[in-house]
Write an enzyme that holds these catalytic residues in place. Structure first.
Site, PDB file in Angstrom:
ATOM      1  N   CYS A 105     -50.961  72.913  20.019  1.00 45.09           N
ATOM      2  CA  CYS A 105     -51.712  72.909  21.540  1.00 45.09           C
ATOM      3  C   CYS A 105     -52.501  71.749  21.828  1.00 45.09           C
ATOM      4  CB  CYS A 105     -52.614  74.076  21.418  1.00 45.09           C
ATOM      5  SG  CYS A 105     -53.445  74.587  22.915  1.00 45.09           S
ATOM      6  N   HIS A 106     -53.472  71.462  21.622  1.00 47.37           N
ATOM      7  CA  HIS A 106     -54.233  70.286  21.994  1.00 47.37           C
ATOM      8  C   HIS A 106     -54.253  69.422  20.830  1.00 47.37           C
ATOM      9  CE1 HIS A 106     -55.403  72.586  25.506  1.00 47.37           C
ATOM     10  NE2 HIS A 106     -55.683  71.315  26.074  1.00 47.37           N
TER      11      HIS A 106
END
Length: 175
Positions: A105-106
């Site tokens: 994800c991030h």
């Protein structure tokens, strides 16, 4: 005995992006250690999951770990906000030593601070892909991308593929 897998973490992590891969890593026979700002501190995920920091970043030594895992959510942004850049430096040691690095994800945002993404292929959540590209990475829109020692994934929907790739790499090179 195999060295543990380091997990760098701050508040506002995406709960399932910590718990699901951590569980897969531990089921594969690896110990995990959460590294954060201060040992003993409790960090809380976006949905209330609590995790205790085992080692403060100030005393964390990359040589004591076999791999690095970076969960997503807003935690990576908080980690990058460390004024001394300690999390980027910590991650850079894994990249430099060609140890496995897992980010979802991030999570790959932290890898921008390593200055080691030029020419690497990876994926992430949509809203950080441009940043990764600007750092020199080749970015794909796939559930999981494995580039040598680097395993990246996009979102919780991709956790099965991500967890499988993590365990496969750990079992291949580190058992």
């Amino acid at each position: 005995m195999t060295k543990p897998v380091a997990i760098i973490l701050a508040n506002d992590f995406e709960d399932i992006e910590l718990t699901s891969p951590k569980e897969a890593i531990e089921e594969a026979g690896y110990k995990t250690v959460i590294i954060g700002h201060e040992a003993g501190e409790e960090v809380v995920g976006k949905h209330g999951t609590k995790a205790k920091v085992g080692v403060g970043i100030g005393s964390a030594e990359p040589s004591e770990y076999s791999a690095l895992f970076i969960p997503g959510g807003f935690s990576p942004d908080h980690l990058r906000g460390d004024v001394d850049g300690r999390y980027g430096t910590f991650a850079k040691a894994f990249m430099k030593d060609n140890k496995p690095v897992f980010a979802i994800c991030h999570g790959p945002q932290v890898l921008i601070d390593t200055d080691d993404l030029k020419g690497r292929t990876l994926t992430a959540v949509l809203n950080v892909r441009k940043d990764l590209s600007n750092a020199g990475a080749h970015v794909k829109d796939e559930s999981v991308v494995v580039d040598g020692n680097l395993v990246t994934s996009r979102t919780p929907d991709d956790l099965n593929d991500f967890n499988h790739a993590i365990v496969e790499l750990l079992n291949k090179d580190y058992k």
